[in-house]
Design an enzyme around this catalytic site. Structure first.
Site: not given
Length: 281
Positions: A12-14, A38-39, A103-104, A127
């Site tokens: 992923g991006q992070l 696979d988590i 996340t926010d 989400y």
């Protein structure tokens, strides 16, 4: 002895940014995407973590498609809640520090003030609810954890708002961008550096990590074009003008109380971070 770090969501991006930074800093890095671990498969997670015995687990894997989560809540909770439980249980069993990226969206955005780490959570959509459930599993099942809530993330890897604006700016001379949602942009490199600082400490707890300052998406877009010297007319519009399946928090501005009270480095202003990113792309 170099510290061993296991990173989920490494594609992923992070995740990619974390793999690069921790490698550069001399850690023994094991980065896993879904193809390798696979988590949601508890047996696989336990086997991998008990075999590698990492000192640190950075859990950045997630179901992050906010709108899609509304139509597939089971999948969002399976990954963000139970996947996080699986990682937390396995990390605790080997005595690893655990850092969970949240996340926010755990906030409803009705506050007029910035949200600090002790503000009551109240997610609007699937989400946010599934990520908050992940936070709860981390709190319940792990003894040495960092929960890092971040927002409006962009960087050189993956798709993000900055890249979308640059692409649209090349194709169009005029754009409408939402002006009634405020938040804090976060450059992945700055986020990764704070994560490194956190896991090198024992100052466990919840942290809000974003670049400092705040803006609306409209102001963010204007700054992107200004720094990139692209002539694009940006018009403010409202959230109601662009209906989406998932509700967004109108205000998700962070206060970095935990960073300040625990004497970690303050994070540079979002405009400075954006400028650095755009000059290096």
């Amino acid at each position: 002895m170099s510290q061993r770090v296991l990173i989920t969501g490494a594609n992923g991006q992070l995740g990619k940014e974390l793999v690069e930074l921790f490698n550069e800093k001399g850690f023994e890095v094991y980065g896993f995407g879904r193809d390798k671990m696979d988590i949601t498969n508890q047996a696989q997670v336990q086997e991998m973590i008990s075999t590698l015995k990492p000192n640190i687990v950075l859990h950045s894997a997630a179901h992050t498609q906010v709108d899609l989560a509304e139509s597939e809540p089971d999948q969002a909770f399976l990954i963000n809640a139970y996947g996080t439980r699986n990682v937390a249980v396995a990390a605790e069993a080997v005595g690893a520090k655990l850092l969970y990226v949240s996340t926010d969206y755990v906030f409803d955005g009705t506050n007029n003030e910035p949200y600090n780490e002790f503000s009551p959570t109240s997610p609007l959509g699937v989400y946010g609810k599934s990520k908050l459930a992940g936070e709860q599993f981390v709190r319940d099942l792990h003894s040495k954890f960092f929960i890092v809530r971040t927002s409006w993330v962009y960087g050189k890897h993956g798709a993000n708002f900055v890249k979308t604006m640059l692409k649209l700016g090349k194709e169009r001379k005029e754009l409408s961008v939402v002006a009634d949602q405020r938040g804090c942009p976060t450059y992945t490199l700055d986020l990764a550096n704070v994560i490194l600082e956190l896991v090198n400490s024992e100052k466990y707890g919840v942290y809000h990590i974003s670049n400092s300052g705040s803006c609306s998406w409209y102001e963010f877009a204007k700054e992107i074009f200004k720094v990139s010297e692209m002539k694009v007319q940006v018009n403010p519009c409202t959230t109601a003008d662009f209906p989406r399946p998932a509700a967004r928090p109108a205000n998700s501005v962070f206060e970095h109380m935990s960073i300040k009270l625990n004497n970690f480095s303050s994070i540079r202003h979002w405009k400075e971070a954006l400028s650095t990113f755009l000059k290096n792309t």
